[in-house]
Design an enzyme around this catalytic site. Structure first.
Site, short mmCIF file in Angstrom:
data_model
loop_
_atom_site.label_atom_id
_atom_site.label_comp_id
_atom_site.label_asym_id
_atom_site.label_seq_id
_atom_site.Cartn_x
_atom_site.Cartn_y
_atom_site.Cartn_z
N ASP A 9 53.27 19.83 -11.74
CA ASP A 9 53.17 20.21 -10.54
C ASP A 9 52.21 20.56 -9.53
O ASP A 9 51.78 20.80 -8.46
CB ASP A 9 54.36 19.56 -9.84
CG ASP A 9 55.50 17.98 -10.29
OD1 ASP A 9 54.34 17.57 -10.45
OD2 ASP A 9 56.61 18.76 -10.73
N ARG A 40 66.85 27.45 -9.12
CA ARG A 40 66.71 27.44 -7.73
C ARG A 40 66.49 28.33 -7.08
O ARG A 40 65.82 28.92 -6.39
CB ARG A 40 66.78 25.66 -7.30
CG ARG A 40 65.93 25.01 -8.41
CD ARG A 40 64.48 24.76 -8.68
NE ARG A 40 63.44 23.66 -9.42
CZ ARG A 40 63.39 24.28 -11.11
NH1 ARG A 40 64.10 25.23 -11.34
NH2 ARG A 40 62.85 23.25 -11.70
N ASP A 81 65.34 18.98 -6.82
CA ASP A 81 64.83 20.76 -6.41
C ASP A 81 63.88 20.69 -5.45
O ASP A 81 64.23 21.88 -4.20
CB ASP A 81 63.38 20.41 -7.62
CG ASP A 81 64.78 20.94 -8.50
OD1 ASP A 81 65.53 21.15 -8.78
OD2 ASP A 81 63.86 20.64 -9.65
N SER A 119 59.61 14.89 -18.66
CA SER A 119 59.01 15.77 -17.50
C SER A 119 60.26 16.79 -18.33
O SER A 119 61.44 15.91 -18.56
CB SER A 119 59.36 14.63 -15.99
OG SER A 119 59.88 15.65 -15.75
N1 ARG Z 1 68.20 16.55 -12.65
C1 ARG Z 1 69.31 17.40 -12.95
C2 ARG Z 1 69.19 18.56 -11.53
O1 ARG Z 1 68.57 17.82 -10.60
C3 ARG Z 1 67.97 17.97 -14.15
C4 ARG Z 1 66.49 18.01 -13.89
C5 ARG Z 1 65.47 18.34 -13.96
N2 ARG Z 1 64.19 18.27 -13.67
C6 ARG Z 1 63.22 18.16 -14.39
N3 ARG Z 1 61.52 17.97 -13.93
N4 ARG Z 1 62.78 16.99 -16.16
O2 ARG Z 1 69.28 19.83 -11.67
#
Ligand code: ARG
Length: 369
Positions: free
Chosen positions: A14, A94, A123, A172
């Site tokens: 990304d 984050r 995110d 991912s």
């Molecule tokens: N579902 C989790 C969250 O929102 C993990 C997200 C992880 N991202 C990824 N690109 N695999 O915090």
């Protein structure tokens, strides 16, 4: 003169696509910031990748210790598990990353802030909220704005000579010291069992026949000593991840409600989080009154919900932290966990602040109740 923008850069698909996109489509100079929260990546490799993409400047910040002491330890004190399952590894990282981006944005006098989040995940909300808490600059999010899917991104990457490693093509991934999230690919069918190669921290085959024990000493809610050894914060988390993972402990597979209203199937490897939160919550129950236990569960739930939702900087989170901190005063003691073939169980606990009384609890003949 070209406009300058700053991008939180992981070196993954990304954010690599975003760099190229901002340079080519927006004719901008891009400054990249990589914040090391224990992704396990080679910082030099990421810096080289950034350079190869032609960024104006690249920053690498080692924030592992800060991540543990300022984000993971508060999460342990709050027994933070979103929807009773997810330890918030990504959600905790984050706001820290966004704060570091803001620091450098000021120094570099950029005219916009950028991130590589999609419009479907959580995110974007976490970055937007935290970046907004410290700046009024425009936020650019090309993956979200153009609604790019992974296939289009992979094609774009191919065309521009952006290298992507093979696991990243299958799933991912987002990973840091507190956990590894695995999404996408075959996991998108929630009935499919995750294949073994989804996991890299946790052993899934040929697990040790003999159980092992993990002894965790807490001081005011913070883990300070493991198996009789005092350990600095980062090393402590790494040690527990490794030991529990080698006994198959720490896989989480659940259906999660995202902030944006989508249900998603999430698979995690979070050995240290599972063990430390299990132990901490157990010790709390030994030293808290039943009223404290009942009320703190509500506070803990709210804390996890706020952090999941990208509201780290909301005053309420800090106010809840005050309560939680106050409630940690007596959370000092030792908990013993037994790890065996993917299972973890508390098998012993002790504390000088214990409210457990053997004389009262006993069913034996010297009962004083
Ligand atoms: N579902 C989790 C969250 O929102 C993990 C997200 C992880 N991202 C990824 N690109 N695999 O915090």
């Amino acid at each position: 003169m070209k406009q300058k923008s700053i991008l939180a850069f992981s070196g993954g698909l990304d954010t690599s696509v975003v760099v190229k996109y901002m340079q080519d489509m927006h004719d901008m100079d891009v400054i990249t910031v990589t914040v090391d929260v224990g992704q396990g990546d080679d910082d030099n490799k990421i810096a080289k990748k950034a350079k190869k993409l032609g960024v104006k400047k690249h920053y690498n910040i080692d924030a592992k210790k800060e991540f543990v002491t300022e984000y993971i330890f508060p999460a342990i004190k709050a027994n933070a598990l979103y929807q009773k399952k997810y330890c918030l590894a990504t959600a905790l990282a984050r706001p820290l990353i966004a704060h570091k981006v803001l620091e450098i944005a000021k120094k570099e006098k950029v005219s916009s802030l950028a991130h590589g989040c999609s419009g479907k995940g959580n995110d974007q909300v976490r970055f937007d909220n935290t970046l907004r808490s410290g700046s009024n600059l425009p936020i650019i999010a090309p993956i979200r704005d153009m609604n790019l899917d992974r296939e289009t991104e992979l094609k774009f990457a191919n065309k521009h000579g952006i290298e992507i490693d093979s696991v990243a093509k299958k799933f991912s991934i987002d990973q840091n010291l507190w956990g590894r999230a695995i999404e996408g690919g075959v996991l998108e069918n929630p009935y499919n069992e995750p294949p073994d190669d989804a996991f890299i921290w946790i052993k899934t085959k040929n697990l040790p026949e003999k159980p092992t024990y993990l002894k965790i000493k807490f001081n005011k809610g913070i883990p300070v000593e493991i198996d009789g050894k005092k350990m600095p914060p980062v090393k402590l988390i790494e040690y527990v991840n490794k030991k529990a993972g080698s006994h198959g402990v720490g896989i989480v597979d659940h259906i999660e409600d995202r902030v944006v209203g989508i249900k998603s199937r999430e698979v995690y490897e979070t050995p240290a989080a599972i063990c430390l939160i299990e132990a901490h919550a157990d010790l709390e129950k030994m030293v808290h009154t039943k009223h404290e236990t009942k009320f703190k569960t509500l506070v803990d739930d709210e804390w996890a919900w706020l952090v999941y939702s990208g509201l780290w900087d909301d005053p309420l989170r800090k106010e809840l932290d005050k309560f939680i901190e106050q409630a940690q005063k007596r959370v000092t003691g030792t908990v013993r966990l037994k790890l065996h073939k993917g299972n973890v169980r508390v098998v012993g606990r002790e504390s000088k602040y214990s409210l457990y009384s053997h004389d009262i609890a006993t069913y034996g003949k010297d009962s004083t109740f």
